[in-house]
Design a protein around this motif. Structure first.
Motif, PDB file in Angstrom:
ATOM      1  N   LEU A 147       0.852  -1.189   0.000  1.00 27.78           N
ATOM      2  CA  LEU A 147       0.000   0.000   0.000  1.00 27.78           C
ATOM      3  C   LEU A 147       0.883   1.234   0.000  1.00 27.78           C
ATOM      4  N   GLN A 148       0.792   2.004  -1.061  1.00 25.60           N
ATOM      5  CA  GLN A 148       1.651   3.165  -1.222  1.00 25.60           C
ATOM      6  C   GLN A 148       0.825   4.392  -1.607  1.00 25.60           C
ATOM      7  N   LEU A 149       1.263   5.549  -1.169  1.00 26.75           N
ATOM      8  CA  LEU A 149       0.670   6.793  -1.653  1.00 26.75           C
ATOM      9  C   LEU A 149       1.215   7.104  -3.034  1.00 26.75           C
ATOM     10  N   SER A 150       0.470   7.878  -3.785  1.00 25.56           N
ATOM     11  CA  SER A 150       0.926   8.292  -5.115  1.00 25.56           C
ATOM     12  C   SER A 150       2.102   9.255  -4.977  1.00 25.56           C
ATOM     13  N   ASP A 151       2.853   9.420  -6.051  1.00 24.98           N
ATOM     14  CA  ASP A 151       4.058  10.250  -6.014  1.00 24.98           C
ATOM     15  C   ASP A 151       3.747  11.697  -5.637  1.00 24.98           C
ATOM     16  N   TYR A 196       2.333   9.070  17.046  1.00 24.44           N
ATOM     17  CA  TYR A 196       3.043   8.645  15.853  1.00 24.44           C
ATOM     18  C   TYR A 196       3.075   9.672  14.713  1.00 24.44           C
ATOM     19  N   LEU A 197       2.302  10.731  14.797  1.00 23.66           N
ATOM     20  CA  LEU A 197       2.140  11.590  13.627  1.00 23.66           C
ATOM     21  C   LEU A 197       2.795  12.962  13.758  1.00 23.66           C
ATOM     22  N   MET A 221      -0.906   9.965   8.616  1.00 29.22           N
ATOM     23  CA  MET A 221      -1.509   8.758   9.172  1.00 29.22           C
ATOM     24  C   MET A 221      -1.570   7.633   8.135  1.00 29.22           C
ATOM     25  N   LEU A 222      -1.879   7.985   6.891  1.00 31.29           N
ATOM     26  CA  LEU A 222      -1.980   6.972   5.848  1.00 31.29           C
ATOM     27  C   LEU A 222      -0.625   6.350   5.519  1.00 31.29           C
ATOM     28  N   VAL A 223       0.450   7.063   5.827  1.00 29.37           N
ATOM     29  CA  VAL A 223       1.788   6.504   5.643  1.00 29.37           C
ATOM     30  C   VAL A 223       2.047   5.363   6.622  1.00 29.37           C
ATOM     31  N   VAL A 224       1.667   5.554   7.880  1.00 29.41           N
ATOM     32  CA  VAL A 224       1.965   4.552   8.901  1.00 29.41           C
ATOM     33  C   VAL A 224       0.872   3.490   9.020  1.00 29.41           C
ATOM     34  N   PHE A 225      -0.322   3.764   8.491  1.00 31.51           N
ATOM     35  CA  PHE A 225      -1.433   2.820   8.619  1.00 31.51           C
ATOM     36  C   PHE A 225      -1.099   1.418   8.109  1.00 31.51           C
ATOM     37  N   SER A 265     -12.669  16.339  18.938  1.00 32.33           N
ATOM     38  CA  SER A 265     -11.752  15.269  18.545  1.00 32.33           C
ATOM     39  C   SER A 265     -10.646  15.806  17.634  1.00 32.33           C
ATOM     40  N   PHE A 266      -9.527  15.123  17.613  1.00 32.80           N
ATOM     41  CA  PHE A 266      -8.394  15.544  16.782  1.00 32.80           C
ATOM     42  C   PHE A 266      -8.768  15.607  15.302  1.00 32.80           C
ATOM     43  N   SER A 267      -9.648  14.709  14.882  1.00 37.97           N
ATOM     44  CA  SER A 267     -10.042  14.668  13.472  1.00 37.97           C
ATOM     45  C   SER A 267     -10.856  15.891  13.060  1.00 37.97           C
ATOM     46  N   GLN A 268     -11.290  16.673  14.029  1.00 42.79           N
ATOM     47  CA  GLN A 268     -12.010  17.912  13.732  1.00 42.79           C
ATOM     48  C   GLN A 268     -11.106  19.134  13.845  1.00 42.79           C
ATOM     49  N   LEU A 269      -9.871  18.917  14.269  1.00 42.30           N
ATOM     50  CA  LEU A 269      -8.921  20.015  14.452  1.00 42.30           C
ATOM     51  C   LEU A 269      -7.803  19.997  13.409  1.00 42.30           C
ATOM     52  N   TYR A 270      -7.388  18.798  13.029  1.00 39.86           N
ATOM     53  CA  TYR A 270      -6.297  18.632  12.068  1.00 39.86           C
ATOM     54  C   TYR A 270      -6.863  18.288  10.695  1.00 39.86           C
ATOM     55  N   GLY A 271      -6.042  18.471   9.663  1.00 37.70           N
ATOM     56  CA  GLY A 271      -6.556  18.327   8.318  1.00 37.70           C
ATOM     57  C   GLY A 271      -5.765  17.431   7.394  1.00 37.70           C
ATOM     58  N   PHE A 272      -5.711  17.842   6.151  1.00 35.03           N
ATOM     59  CA  PHE A 272      -5.220  17.036   5.032  1.00 35.03           C
ATOM     60  C   PHE A 272      -3.818  16.472   5.265  1.00 35.03           C
ATOM     61  N   ILE A 273      -2.869  17.321   5.632  1.00 39.98           N
ATOM     62  CA  ILE A 273      -1.480  16.862   5.706  1.00 39.98           C
ATOM     63  C   ILE A 273      -1.284  15.848   6.825  1.00 39.98           C
ATOM     64  N   HIS A 274      -1.994  16.016   7.932  1.00 40.90           N
ATOM     65  CA  HIS A 274      -1.878  15.049   9.021  1.00 40.90           C
ATOM     66  C   HIS A 274      -2.603  13.744   8.677  1.00 40.90           C
ATOM     67  N   LEU A 275      -3.631  13.838   7.849  1.00 39.68           N
ATOM     68  CA  LEU A 275      -4.275  12.624   7.357  1.00 39.68           C
ATOM     69  C   LEU A 275      -3.297  11.837   6.492  1.00 39.68           C
ATOM     70  N   LEU A 276      -2.538  12.533   5.652  1.00 32.56           N
ATOM     71  CA  LEU A 276      -1.530  11.858   4.839  1.00 32.56           C
ATOM     72  C   LEU A 276      -0.471  11.191   5.716  1.00 32.56           C
TER      73      LEU A 276
END
Length: 211
Positions: A46-50, A136-137, A171-175, A158-169
């Motif tokens: 599972l990889q993110l796009s370039d 971890y983030l 998380m998707l790196v370590v998921f 909740s943190f998901s209502q305070l942080y946005g796109f870049i922190h979601l990315l």
């Protein structure tokens, strides 16, 4: 690794993940999978796009090298991003031909099942985000201090209502690493998680200019 751990005194315990939010196989609820073969999963599959990886490299330079913090809370939060993804997958007025989980021309019962699976997947991702964020983030202690101050002024949010796109990315790196360490995943479950993960990252890549 793009995301590095903070100083040892602030690292999570080894059993942090299991004790806080349980196994990853709660992400998608299928009918009994007791008789299915247990799947073998490699996190590297599972990889993110370039283009998303490039954004994370820029993120690292901004926060770790230039010592610049993001303004929080963000206007387009993780929760809003995930909600937007869900809504667009099932909006019949949109041409979602690029979606890997398109429900166009499907039966109503099939659509209902897919909606439930996607909803549970996104809810689990949000749960992961809220739990992983402080451990971890973050790149450095300055981000942890910012979180501490943010919690004082937004104690019931909740943190998901305070942080946005870049922190979601982030998380998707370590998921995928946490997914790979989850025992007993059936192939059916793993295939669904991987497909949804890839579809979500495609959506993020396509709409990154909005976030």
């Amino acid at each position: 690794k793009i995301i590095k751990e903070v100083e040892n005194s602030n690292e999570a315990d080894d059993n942090f993940v299991n004790s806080n939010f349980g196994p990853t196989n709660d992400i998608v609820n299928f009918e009994s999978v007791a008789n299915e073969d247990v799947a073998i999963f490699q996190a590297s599959s599972l990889q993110l796009s370039d283009d998303l990886k490039q954004l994370l490299e820029q993120d690292h330079e901004k926060v770790e090298i230039k010592q610049t913090l993001y303004t929080l809370p963000v206007s387009f939060s993780v929760k809003k991003i995930l909600d937007k993804y869900f809504d667009e997958q099932f909006d019949d007025t949109l041409n979602n031909t690029e979606s890997m989980i398109s429900t166009r021309n499907r039966t109503s019962s099939y659509n209902k099942e897919i909606r439930l699976i996607v909803k549970e997947f996104l809810a689990s991702l949000e749960m992961y985000f809220n739990t992983l964020l402080p451990h971890y983030l973050f790149y450095n202690l300055a981000e942890k201090q910012q979180l501490k101050e943010l919690k004082e002024s937004h104690s019931h949010v909740s943190f998901s209502q305070l942080y946005g796109f870049i922190h979601l990315l982030r998380m998707l790196v370590v998921f995928p690493e946490f997914l790979a360490s989850t025992p007993g995943l059936a192939k059916k479950q793993l295939d669904a998680i991987c497909k949804l993960f890839q579809d979500l990252t495609n959506f993020l890549s396509k709409n990154k200019h909005l976030f």
